[in-house]
Design an enzyme around this catalytic site. Structure first.
Site, PDB file in Angstrom:
ATOM      1  N   HIS A 130       1.460  33.112  27.906  1.00 51.71           N
ATOM      2  CA  HIS A 130       0.106  32.660  28.262  1.00 51.71           C
ATOM      3  C   HIS A 130      -0.348  33.197  29.614  1.00 51.71           C
ATOM      4  O   HIS A 130      -1.544  33.198  29.913  1.00 51.71           O
ATOM      5  CB  HIS A 130       0.007  31.127  28.211  1.00 51.71           C
ATOM      6  N   ASP A 144       6.568  31.479  23.860  1.00 52.09           N
ATOM      7  CA  ASP A 144       5.734  31.629  25.055  1.00 52.09           C
ATOM      8  C   ASP A 144       6.393  32.564  26.067  1.00 52.09           C
ATOM      9  O   ASP A 144       6.453  32.281  27.259  1.00 52.09           O
ATOM     10  CB  ASP A 144       5.433  30.283  25.700  1.00 52.09           C
ATOM     11  N   GLY A 192      -0.045  28.436  38.317  1.00 50.56           N
ATOM     12  CA  GLY A 192       0.369  29.688  38.950  1.00 50.56           C
ATOM     13  C   GLY A 192       1.872  29.862  38.963  1.00 50.56           C
ATOM     14  O   GLY A 192       2.379  30.966  39.088  1.00 50.56           O
ATOM     15  N   SER A 251       3.745  29.223  36.407  1.00 46.34           N
ATOM     16  CA  SER A 251       4.178  29.624  35.071  1.00 46.34           C
ATOM     17  C   SER A 251       4.750  31.035  35.092  1.00 46.34           C
ATOM     18  O   SER A 251       4.147  31.956  35.632  1.00 46.34           O
ATOM     19  CB  SER A 251       3.011  29.569  34.092  1.00 46.34           C
ATOM     20  N   LEU A 280      -4.152  48.364   8.075  1.00 46.80           N
ATOM     21  CA  LEU A 280      -3.482  47.835   6.891  1.00 46.80           C
ATOM     22  C   LEU A 280      -4.390  47.872   5.668  1.00 46.80           C
ATOM     23  O   LEU A 280      -3.936  48.124   4.557  1.00 46.80           O
ATOM     24  CB  LEU A 280      -3.040  46.389   7.142  1.00 46.80           C
TER      25      LEU A 280
END
Length: 335
Positions: free
Chosen positions: A49, A86, A170, A172, A232
């Site tokens: 994220h 994540d 911040g 993360s 595809l």
């Protein structure tokens, strides 16, 4: 803090108005951990994220909260992502990093999060609030806490380390270290409530070490010019986390239509299949699938994992698909 860096993500955010949907440039900050190095790249792990929807990613080495030294703010590229965990690995070219910076930075020492005990002291390092790297301390409050977060528009749930070390916006993607200075977690989220303080979470490093290794080994790709891109030949819709829970379907890109004679049909993809991986990377939405395909040229063969309903259950199938040209695929079906 030679193993932790600050990350800036310049991207776009969609918003709805009475007159339609518009895009606006946005900027966010996070943290990353230097996890490896090869002959040409320095590899950094962070949260997905943190770099999601990025048009431009910058890594800031030696951040101390003062004005950035332009020599230490360096462009990075996405190496690989795993939305379900994540996680993301980004790459900085060694030739872009000043030698004096290379002499200072270090690859993080990996610890064993499986050996953690409740009450054990830990330290969290990250780019809190985008002000530069900072350090907070605390203890392991709990282990294997099930926590749900939003990543690429999907709700994902993982078992995380809970700590009372302050993990603020911040942080993360930053490091959670044990008393030996070993990396035992990747800071992920902070539980925010008026009634509860001191609940930070981190991804246990031992649970994702092999996934990070796979992402580190992925081949770097640049976005292919639109005229040369591979397709595809499908129409798709999102299987969101809510739809997944309601109908027992895997999260991914549901194939709503297959174009006759295009790559998907030739490889055996059918209406009703759900695409969950492309070249080893998780797919959680149709838009994400289209974005991922923009890095592959027509004529390239790429492994795609689908889930197909087989009786009462879904069965996983991996197909090697040679991508079509825009003409073969009917570009309008994928835009």
């Amino acid at each position: 803090m030679p193993s932790v860096v600050s990350i800036t993500n310049v991207g776009t955010t969609e918003f709805q108005t009475f007159f339609g949907t518009y895009e606006q440039e946005s900027q966010s900050s996070g943290s990353g951990i230097i996890i490896g190095k090869n002959d040409t790249e320095l590899l950094i792990v962070t949260n997905n994220h943190v770099i999601s929807n990025a048009k431009e990613i910058s890594v800031y080495f030696n951040s101390d909260g003062e004005d950035a030294d332009e020599d230490n703010v360096i462009s990075a590229k996405i190496k690989g992502t795993d939305v379900n965990k994540d996680l993301a690995v980004i790459s900085v070219a060694l030739e872009d990093i000043p030698q004096e910076t290379l002499d200072i930075v270090k690859i993080a020492t990996i610890g064993d999060s499986a050996m953690l005990e409740i009450g054990e002291p830990v330290v969290a390092i990250g780019n809190a609030y985008g002000y530069g790297l900072s350090v907070t301390s605390g203890i392991v409050s709990a282990l294997n806490r099930e926590v749900s977060v939003q990543s690429d528009g999907q709700t994902i749930t993982n078992k995380l380390i809970q700590t009372d070390a302050a993990i603020n916006p911040g942080n993360s993607g930053g490091a959670l270290l044990n008393s030996k200075g070993e990396l035992i977690g990747i800071n992920s989220v902070k539980f925010i409530s008026e009634d509860v303080e001191g609940m930070g979470y981190a991804i246990p490093i031992s649970d994702v070490e092999s996934i990070i290794g796979d992402l580190m080994n992925k081949v770097m790709r640049d976005q292919v010019k639109e005229v040369d891109r591979g397709y595809l030949g499908i129409n798709g819709v999102d299987v969101t986390s809510d739809v997944s829970k309601s109908y027992g379907m895997p999260i991914g890109a549901y194939v709503d239509k297959v174009v006759d004679g295009a790559a998907a049909q030739k490889a055996g993809i059918q209406k009703g299949d759900i695409i969950t991986k492309l070249d080893g990377s998780s797919i959680t939405s149709y838009n994400q699938l289209k974005e991922a395909l923009s890095y592959y040229a027509a004529g390239e063969t790429v492994p795609i994992t689908i889930q197909r309903l087989d009786g009462p259950e879904y069965k996983e199938i991996t197909l090697d698909i040679t991508l079509s040209t825009s003409l073969q695929a009917g570009v309008k079906s994928e835009e």
